[in-house]
Scaffold this motif. Structure first.
Motif, PDB file in Angstrom:
ATOM      1  N   ASP A  46      38.830  35.022   3.375  1.00 48.71           N
ATOM      2  CA  ASP A  46      38.537  35.945   4.481  1.00 48.71           C
ATOM      3  C   ASP A  46      39.368  37.222   4.373  1.00 48.71           C
ATOM      4  O   ASP A  46      38.861  38.325   4.569  1.00 48.71           O
ATOM      5  CB  ASP A  46      38.807  35.280   5.828  1.00 48.71           C
ATOM      6  CG  ASP A  46      37.778  34.229   6.186  1.00 48.71           C
ATOM      7  OD1 ASP A  46      36.824  34.017   5.400  1.00 48.71           O
ATOM      8  OD2 ASP A  46      37.914  33.599   7.250  1.00 48.71           O
ATOM      9  N   GLN A  52      36.220  42.323   7.573  1.00 46.37           N
ATOM     10  CA  GLN A  52      36.790  41.133   8.185  1.00 46.37           C
ATOM     11  C   GLN A  52      37.713  41.569   9.311  1.00 46.37           C
ATOM     12  O   GLN A  52      38.231  42.684   9.292  1.00 46.37           O
ATOM     13  CB  GLN A  52      37.545  40.275   7.162  1.00 46.37           C
ATOM     14  CG  GLN A  52      38.598  40.994   6.354  1.00 46.37           C
ATOM     15  CD  GLN A  52      39.992  41.049   6.991  1.00 46.37           C
ATOM     16  OE1 GLN A  52      40.198  40.602   8.115  1.00 46.37           O
ATOM     17  NE2 GLN A  52      40.962  41.585   6.267  1.00 46.37           N
ATOM     18  N   SER A  64      38.147  34.714  14.331  1.00 49.37           N
ATOM     19  CA  SER A  64      37.913  35.499  13.121  1.00 49.37           C
ATOM     20  C   SER A  64      36.443  35.856  13.015  1.00 49.37           C
ATOM     21  O   SER A  64      35.581  35.105  13.477  1.00 49.37           O
ATOM     22  CB  SER A  64      38.326  34.674  11.890  1.00 49.37           C
ATOM     23  OG  SER A  64      38.135  35.407  10.707  1.00 49.37           O
ATOM     24  N   VAL A  66      33.899  37.707   9.861  1.00 52.06           N
ATOM     25  CA  VAL A  66      33.905  38.231   8.493  1.00 52.06           C
ATOM     26  C   VAL A  66      32.475  38.350   7.981  1.00 52.06           C
ATOM     27  O   VAL A  66      31.599  37.582   8.382  1.00 52.06           O
ATOM     28  CB  VAL A  66      34.757  37.319   7.563  1.00 52.06           C
ATOM     29  CG1 VAL A  66      34.182  35.932   7.478  1.00 52.06           C
ATOM     30  CG2 VAL A  66      34.937  37.907   6.185  1.00 52.06           C
TER      31      VAL A  66
END
Length: 156
Positions: A46, A52, A64, A66
């Protein structure tokens, strides 16, 4: 609830590791929550993507997002095509955050970008989020773990 997006940094690994070892997240992303090597590989994968971001809530990484470059059958990169993947701490599920995160993230991508997203068929929240931001159902398949996956796409 508000959020900020900023690129993941090497020093963020402990926060990332804490997130991906949460059983609900580990299962959804298909990672071995007990393997530090697997966790480090996921983080570095990542970290080094062009697009990202860590999802910060009150300044703390809580998720997160990405975009992974797609490739053709020969492994050659497909221009302006990516697979989008995301996760959020279960403590923040159901608050509408991911809809806003994905919308903001997509706005940062170059124009004429085609995005794909694969979601576990039983992940109703994620299915709804993708539909809210304009993704359409492309079909289903069974993954390597025997789970039913629904594939979505968005042309923009």
């Amino acid at each position: 609830m508000t959020f900020d997006l900023r690129p993941w940094q090497l020093a963020d690994f402990p926060a990332y590791q804490a997130l991906i070892t949460a059983p609900a997240i580990a299962t959804a992303i298909g990672i071995d929550a007990k393997s530090t090597v697997s966790q480090q590989q996921a983080f570095e994968n990542d970290l080094y993507q062009t697009y990202q971001a860590a999802i910060l809530i009150d300044g703390v990484p809580q998720g997160s997002i990405v975009a992974y470059q797609r490739a053709n059958e020969l492994g050659e990169p497909l221009v302006n095509e990516a697979d989008i993947a995301y996760f959020l701490s279960p403590a923040f599920w159901g608050h509408g955050i991911m809809t806003d995160v994905i919308t903001a993230f997509i706005a940062q991508l170059p124009p004429h970008f085609t995005l794909w997203a694969d979601v576990l068929a039983d992940n109703i929240g994620s299915l709804r989020v993708l539909e809210k931001v304009g993704f359409t159902n492309h079909g289903t398949y069974i993954d390597l773990f025997g789970r039913q996956i629904i594939q979505f796409h968005l042309y923009r």
